[in-house]
Design an enzyme around this catalytic site. Structure first.
Site, PDB file in Angstrom:
ATOM      1  N   CYS A   3      -2.462   3.244   9.006  1.00  0.00           N
ATOM      2  CA  CYS A   3      -3.522   2.362   8.471  1.00  0.00           C
ATOM      3  C   CYS A   3      -4.552   1.987   9.522  1.00  0.00           C
ATOM      4  O   CYS A   3      -5.637   1.536   9.184  1.00  0.00           O
ATOM      5  CB  CYS A   3      -3.004   1.156   7.737  1.00  0.00           C
ATOM      6  SG  CYS A   3      -1.552   0.389   8.293  1.00  0.00           S
ATOM      7  N   HIS A  46       0.862  -1.179   0.000  1.00  0.00           N
ATOM      8  CA  HIS A  46       0.000   0.000   0.000  1.00  0.00           C
ATOM      9  C   HIS A  46       0.898   1.229   0.000  1.00  0.00           C
ATOM     10  O   HIS A  46       1.975   1.216   0.610  1.00  0.00           O
ATOM     11  CB  HIS A  46      -0.877   0.076   1.268  1.00  0.00           C
ATOM     12  CG  HIS A  46      -2.060  -0.827   1.292  1.00  0.00           C
ATOM     13  ND1 HIS A  46      -2.460  -1.506   2.421  1.00  0.00           N
ATOM     14  CD2 HIS A  46      -2.954  -1.159   0.330  1.00  0.00           C
ATOM     15  CE1 HIS A  46      -3.547  -2.217   2.161  1.00  0.00           C
ATOM     16  NE2 HIS A  46      -3.862  -2.028   0.888  1.00  0.00           N
TER      17      HIS A  46
HETATM   18  N1  ARG Z   1      -3.235  -7.214   6.877  1.00  0.00           N
HETATM   19  C1  ARG Z   1      -3.670  -6.046   6.186  1.00  0.00           C
HETATM   20  C2  ARG Z   1      -3.563  -6.259   4.680  1.00  0.00           C
HETATM   21  O1  ARG Z   1      -2.628  -6.876   4.255  1.00  0.00           O
HETATM   22  C3  ARG Z   1      -2.892  -4.862   6.616  1.00  0.00           C
HETATM   23  C4  ARG Z   1      -3.393  -3.582   6.028  1.00  0.00           C
HETATM   24  C5  ARG Z   1      -2.625  -2.396   6.444  1.00  0.00           C
HETATM   25  N2  ARG Z   1      -3.154  -1.268   5.836  1.00  0.00           N
HETATM   26  C6  ARG Z   1      -2.474  -0.305   5.186  1.00  0.00           C
HETATM   27  N3  ARG Z   1      -3.140   0.715   4.742  1.00  0.00           N
HETATM   28  N4  ARG Z   1      -1.190  -0.405   4.978  1.00  0.00           N
HETATM   29  O2  ARG Z   1      -4.368  -5.857   3.911  1.00  0.00           O
END
Ligand code: ARG
Length: 294
Positions: free
Chosen positions: A274, A178
């Site tokens: 997040c 992300h």
């Molecule tokens: N376990 C989640 C995923 O892989 C973590 C998300 C973290 N969110 C972020 N915006 N980085 O989707």
């Protein structure tokens, strides 16, 4: 001091690390010490809540749902600007159940008058919320990540929906799945980011829009500490335990770093940013219009 920031958190009661959809996730390691990590996750969540309140944010905590362990990361729930919500579409089946859950949550917020409209993206157009679409208040534009999770075609939908410039940034590593893992525009116009996570063309885009003196380059170590995944409100920055080097850099620039132990959430690939979603973002008329793109 009270700020206008209104932040959504999702209660971690249903948080868990049961599957691996990014390289940071360690379900086996987690399972061995699950009880310890669950208790630590609650403590970390409470500390995050307290840190956000201490810097003047209004914080709303809403419940998650059983079977949706990653709902604790509401940055992925949608994009919110000027009271308008564009609800996320998740790439992985493990998270797709969150779409309806977050839509319902946003409709509740609409009924409460917190947001004005709730719109769904077309099916098949993946877009994982503010995690991949970060509002840069200083420049009056969105930076949007695409590649591992969000689709390139989502950029056009975001631009058409909100009517603001969206700068696409291609994410080329699995670690920065992300944009918010590697990219954090700060209130004063500085940008904390990890250049190797971006394609060469995307790095060039960033360099065209952000002056050299405003660029703060994170290291691989900062990234692994989820320090770039930070919540910035004015001079305050809330993040997971910070590397000494980065703390010194940010402090020298006049920022106040507030650290929270978020280790259990890092075992799911997430840090402070997040775990939050800003609900109050408004296009500030006082800010310059979106910069012309090079
Ligand atoms: N376990 C989640 C995923 O892989 C973590 C998300 C973290 N969110 C972020 N915006 N980085 O989707």
């Amino acid at each position: 001091m009270r700020s206008d920031a209104h932040i959504l958190l999702i209660d971690p009661a249903h948080f868990d690390v049961r599957y691996a959809i990014n390289p940071w996730m360690q379900p086996v390691h987690w399972a061995r010490e699950r009880d310890v990590y669950m208790a630590r996750a609650r403590a970390g969540f409470d500390a995050l809540y307290a840190a956000l309140v201490s810097i003047g944010c209004r914080v709303s905590v809403m419940p998650g749902a059983p079977g949706l362990p990653d709902m604790v990361f509401p940055a992925n729930a949608g994009i919110v600007l000027d009271g308008r919500v564009l609800v996320a579409r998740f790439r992985h089946p493990e998270r797709q159940g969150e779409e309806a859950a977050f839509e319902a949550l946003f409709r509740r917020l609409q009924a409460q008058g917190v947001v004005n409209s709730v719109t769904m993206l077309p099916v098949g157009c993946y877009q994982e919320g503010a995690g991949d679409c970060i509002w840069d208040a200083h420049r009056g534009l969105f930076w949007a990540g695409w590649g591992p999770r969000s689709s390139r075609m989502a950029i056009d939908h975001i631009e058409a929906h909100f009517g603001h410039t969206v700068v696409p940034l291609e994410l080329v590593t699995a670690q920065s799945y992300h944009l918010d893992v590697c990219f954090c525009p700060l209130a004063g116009g500085d940008l904390l980011y990890y250049p190797p996570a971006l394609s060469a063309a995307s790095r060039a885009r960033v360099e065209a829009l952000v002056a050299p003196a405003q660029r703060i380059e994170a290291t691989a170590q900062d990234l692994a500490h989820f320090n770039v995944n930070a919540v910035n409100v004015g001079r305050d920055i809330v993040m997971s335990r910070c590397t000494d080097r980065l703390r010194a850099t940010l402090t020298a620039r006049g920022y106040r770093v507030h650290e929270v132990d978020l280790a259990p959430f890092m075992l799911s690939g997430g840090g402070a940013f997040c775990m939050t979603l800003r609900l109050d973002r408004r296009v500030d008329a006082a800010q310059p219009a979106a910069c012309a793109l090079a």
